[in-house]
Scaffold this motif. Structure first.
Motif, PDB file in Angstrom:
ATOM      1  N   GLY A 207       0.808  -1.209   0.000  1.00 51.16           N
ATOM      2  CA  GLY A 207       0.000   0.000   0.000  1.00 51.16           C
ATOM      3  C   GLY A 207       0.837   1.252   0.000  1.00 51.16           C
ATOM      4  O   GLY A 207       1.819   1.359  -0.730  1.00 51.16           O
ATOM      5  N   GLU A 208       0.458   2.205   0.870  1.00 48.50           N
ATOM      6  CA  GLU A 208       1.085   3.511   0.866  1.00 48.50           C
ATOM      7  C   GLU A 208       1.498   3.933   2.271  1.00 48.50           C
ATOM      8  O   GLU A 208       1.005   3.396   3.269  1.00 48.50           O
ATOM      9  CB  GLU A 208       0.109   4.549   0.288  1.00 48.50           C
ATOM     10  CG  GLU A 208      -0.277   4.251  -1.157  1.00 48.50           C
ATOM     11  CD  GLU A 208      -1.348   5.198  -1.674  1.00 48.50           C
ATOM     12  OE1 GLU A 208      -2.136   5.705  -0.844  1.00 48.50           O
ATOM     13  OE2 GLU A 208      -1.381   5.432  -2.893  1.00 48.50           O
ATOM     14  N   ASN A 209       2.419   4.895   2.313  1.00 46.02           N
ATOM     15  CA  ASN A 209       2.852   5.422   3.601  1.00 46.02           C
ATOM     16  C   ASN A 209       1.882   6.483   4.094  1.00 46.02           C
ATOM     17  O   ASN A 209       0.825   6.711   3.493  1.00 46.02           O
ATOM     18  CB  ASN A 209       4.283   5.947   3.503  1.00 46.02           C
ATOM     19  CG  ASN A 209       4.425   7.101   2.518  1.00 46.02           C
ATOM     20  OD1 ASN A 209       3.479   7.823   2.229  1.00 46.02           O
ATOM     21  ND2 ASN A 209       5.619   7.275   1.992  1.00 46.02           N
ATOM     22  N   GLU A 210       2.250   7.168   5.165  1.00 42.58           N
ATOM     23  CA  GLU A 210       1.341   8.131   5.792  1.00 42.58           C
ATOM     24  C   GLU A 210       1.010   9.318   4.901  1.00 42.58           C
ATOM     25  O   GLU A 210      -0.003   9.996   5.114  1.00 42.58           O
ATOM     26  CB  GLU A 210       1.958   8.635   7.100  1.00 42.58           C
ATOM     27  CG  GLU A 210       2.023   7.559   8.172  1.00 42.58           C
ATOM     28  CD  GLU A 210       2.929   7.957   9.317  1.00 42.58           C
ATOM     29  OE1 GLU A 210       2.440   8.620  10.256  1.00 42.58           O
ATOM     30  OE2 GLU A 210       4.118   7.612   9.253  1.00 42.58           O
ATOM     31  N   SER A 211       1.852   9.581   3.917  1.00 41.72           N
ATOM     32  CA  SER A 211       1.603  10.713   3.022  1.00 41.72           C
ATOM     33  C   SER A 211       0.857  10.298   1.760  1.00 41.72           C
ATOM     34  O   SER A 211       0.687  11.093   0.842  1.00 41.72           O
ATOM     35  CB  SER A 211       2.928  11.372   2.643  1.00 41.72           C
ATOM     36  OG  SER A 211       3.764  10.459   1.967  1.00 41.72           O
ATOM     37  N   GLY A 212       0.435   9.034   1.708  1.00 48.66           N
ATOM     38  CA  GLY A 212      -0.306   8.570   0.550  1.00 48.66           C
ATOM     39  C   GLY A 212       0.546   8.244  -0.642  1.00 48.66           C
ATOM     40  O   GLY A 212       0.065   8.203  -1.772  1.00 48.66           O
ATOM     41  N   GLU A 213       1.828   8.029  -0.413  1.00 51.18           N
ATOM     42  CA  GLU A 213       2.753   7.698  -1.487  1.00 51.18           C
ATOM     43  C   GLU A 213       3.294   6.292  -1.287  1.00 51.18           C
ATOM     44  O   GLU A 213       3.146   5.687  -0.228  1.00 51.18           O
ATOM     45  CB  GLU A 213       3.926   8.680  -1.496  1.00 51.18           C
ATOM     46  CG  GLU A 213       3.534  10.119  -1.738  1.00 51.18           C
ATOM     47  CD  GLU A 213       4.747  11.037  -1.674  1.00 51.18           C
ATOM     48  OE1 GLU A 213       4.665  12.127  -2.247  1.00 51.18           O
ATOM     49  OE2 GLU A 213       5.761  10.656  -1.064  1.00 51.18           O
ATOM     50  N   ARG A 214       3.955   5.790  -2.331  1.00 53.89           N
ATOM     51  CA  ARG A 214       4.675   4.543  -2.153  1.00 53.89           C
ATOM     52  C   ARG A 214       5.761   4.711  -1.091  1.00 53.89           C
ATOM     53  O   ARG A 214       6.281   5.801  -0.898  1.00 53.89           O
ATOM     54  CB  ARG A 214       5.306   4.089  -3.478  1.00 53.89           C
ATOM     55  CG  ARG A 214       4.296   3.479  -4.442  1.00 53.89           C
ATOM     56  CD  ARG A 214       4.971   2.995  -5.704  1.00 53.89           C
ATOM     57  NE  ARG A 214       5.459   4.102  -6.528  1.00 53.89           N
ATOM     58  CZ  ARG A 214       6.147   3.929  -7.659  1.00 53.89           C
ATOM     59  NH1 ARG A 214       6.455   2.717  -8.075  1.00 53.89           N
ATOM     60  NH2 ARG A 214       6.532   4.972  -8.364  1.00 53.89           N
ATOM     61  N   TRP A 215       6.079   3.631  -0.419  1.00 56.22           N
ATOM     62  CA  TRP A 215       7.135   3.662   0.584  1.00 56.22           C
ATOM     63  C   TRP A 215       8.469   3.982  -0.090  1.00 56.22           C
ATOM     64  O   TRP A 215       8.744   3.511  -1.194  1.00 56.22           O
ATOM     65  CB  TRP A 215       7.212   2.318   1.305  1.00 56.22           C
ATOM     66  CG  TRP A 215       5.954   1.956   2.021  1.00 56.22           C
ATOM     67  CD1 TRP A 215       4.875   1.300   1.499  1.00 56.22           C
ATOM     68  CD2 TRP A 215       5.626   2.252   3.381  1.00 56.22           C
ATOM     69  NE1 TRP A 215       3.894   1.164   2.445  1.00 56.22           N
ATOM     70  CE2 TRP A 215       4.324   1.733   3.615  1.00 56.22           C
ATOM     71  CE3 TRP A 215       6.303   2.888   4.412  1.00 56.22           C
ATOM     72  CZ2 TRP A 215       3.704   1.829   4.861  1.00 56.22           C
ATOM     73  CZ3 TRP A 215       5.678   2.986   5.650  1.00 56.22           C
ATOM     74  CH2 TRP A 215       4.393   2.468   5.861  1.00 56.22           C
TER      75      TRP A 215
END
Length: 341
Positions: A207-215
């Motif tokens: 999924g995604e990190n806290e900022s809504g981006e890929r890790w």
């Protein structure tokens, strides 16, 4: 056998893809002779429940795959002199099947029966005065190496057999990746859709990190004592593993001997590739392929990576011999990951 050098971190920027600020659970501890760090992101996460699921999963993995536990499934199998087929767990069979796949595709450069050569070359309790193995010693050890000859897996029957009573299995270059995937499975079962699971530098990102981006994953520059980042890779729904030869070696009579051993020649690698990072569908395959690719080296490894459509990043010492200068090469599949950022 492995040098674990990938570093994981998250870039946090303004903005968030949750309607409300998500729960972030961070878990860490020790396992498999190294450390683990887990970040789970979602709504209404229960840290106690997730921590228990992680610990239960790690206990199960170690009970089957740990070469340090004499009572684990792999240790009991290795210690046995029985050459008849033995019923094994589905998990153990899955790991051996994956190891067989990488062994075959890499031309034998990944091998879970490498133990006799690891011991012969003195990784680990080697003393400085210990002699470099002789050609005859290497040949004797090679006779006890070769999983395609010495291990017989029957997936339908759920059994594993030895062709020689003295054969042992060392899962250090694949079990950690399997453990990462097992924890990821436990998090998914608990309803977590966004997470990063890392053990000893290898990881799986979902999924995604806290900022809504890929890790965002940092690959370490291969310098002893340094934690400088060589490259940042965006990762989602993939496993990542890095193998390096610069933290575990010995020198004798002016010759440098790497802990990465070529299972075909029985000798430490001599090429200039010092670090390899692999992205794969899961951490288990990334773990195994990183070891195989480092054993192969950049020239042969890149050819195989293109043939197999593997995402691989090679770091090699400069041909001038300057230990502080490095050349980087990426396979087409790895370049595609970078370009998709």
């Amino acid at each position: 056998m492995r040098s674990l050098i990938a570093l994981a971190f998250t870039f946090l920027v303004a903005g968030c893809w949750f309607d409300t600020e998500p729960d972030v659970v961070r878990l860490s501890g020790e396992t498999m002779g190294t450390t683990f760090d887990i970040t789970a992101i979602g709504d209404e996460l229960d840290e106690t429940t997730l921590a228990a699921a992680v610990q239960d999963t790690l206990a199960e993995v170690n009970a089957k795959m740990s070469n340090w536990d004499p009572n684990s499934e792999v240790s009991v199998f290795s210690a046995s002199s029985n050459t008849e087929p033995v019923a094994i767990s589905e998990e153990f069979a899955l790991v051996i099947e994956a190891a067989n796949e990488v062994h075959e595709k890499s031309g034998g450069m990944f091998d879970v029966t490498l133990g006799p050569l690891i011991e012969l070359w003195g990784f680990g309790p080697r003393k400085p005065e210990d002699p470099v193995p002789s050609n005859s010693d290497i040949q004797r050890a090679l006779a006890a190496v070769g999983q395609d000859r010495l291990l017989i897996l029957d997936r339908n029957a759920g059994t594993l057999a030895k062709a020689d009573a003295n054969v042992g299995i060392n899962l250090s270059a694949i079990a950690k990746g399997y453990g990462i995937d097992a924890i990821a499975g436990a998090l998914a079962e608990a309803g977590v859709e966004n997470y990063l699971v890392e053990i000893g530098g290898d990881l799986v990102a979902k999924g995604e990190n806290e900022s809504g981006e890929r890790w965002r994953i940092g690959i370490e520059k291969p310098e002893t004592g340094s934690q400088t980042i060589q490259l940042v890779v965006p990762v989602a729904d993939l496993g990542l593993a890095t193998s390096g030869d610069y933290k575990n070696f010995f020198e004798q009579d002016g010759v440098r001997y790497s802990h990465i051993i070529n299972p075909v020649t029985g000798r430490p690698i001599t090429h200039r590739t010092t670090s390899v990072t692999v992205l794969a569908e899961n951490a288990m395959m990334a773990d195994a392929w990183a070891t195989a690719m480092l054993a192969l080296g950049q020239e042969n490894g890149l050819k195989l990576a293109e043939e197999q459509d593997l995402a691989v990043f090679f770091i090699s010492r400069d041909v001038t011999g300057d230990e502080e200068t490095y050349i980087t090469v990426t396979s087409s599949a790895f370049t595609n990951v970078l370009d998709s950022d």
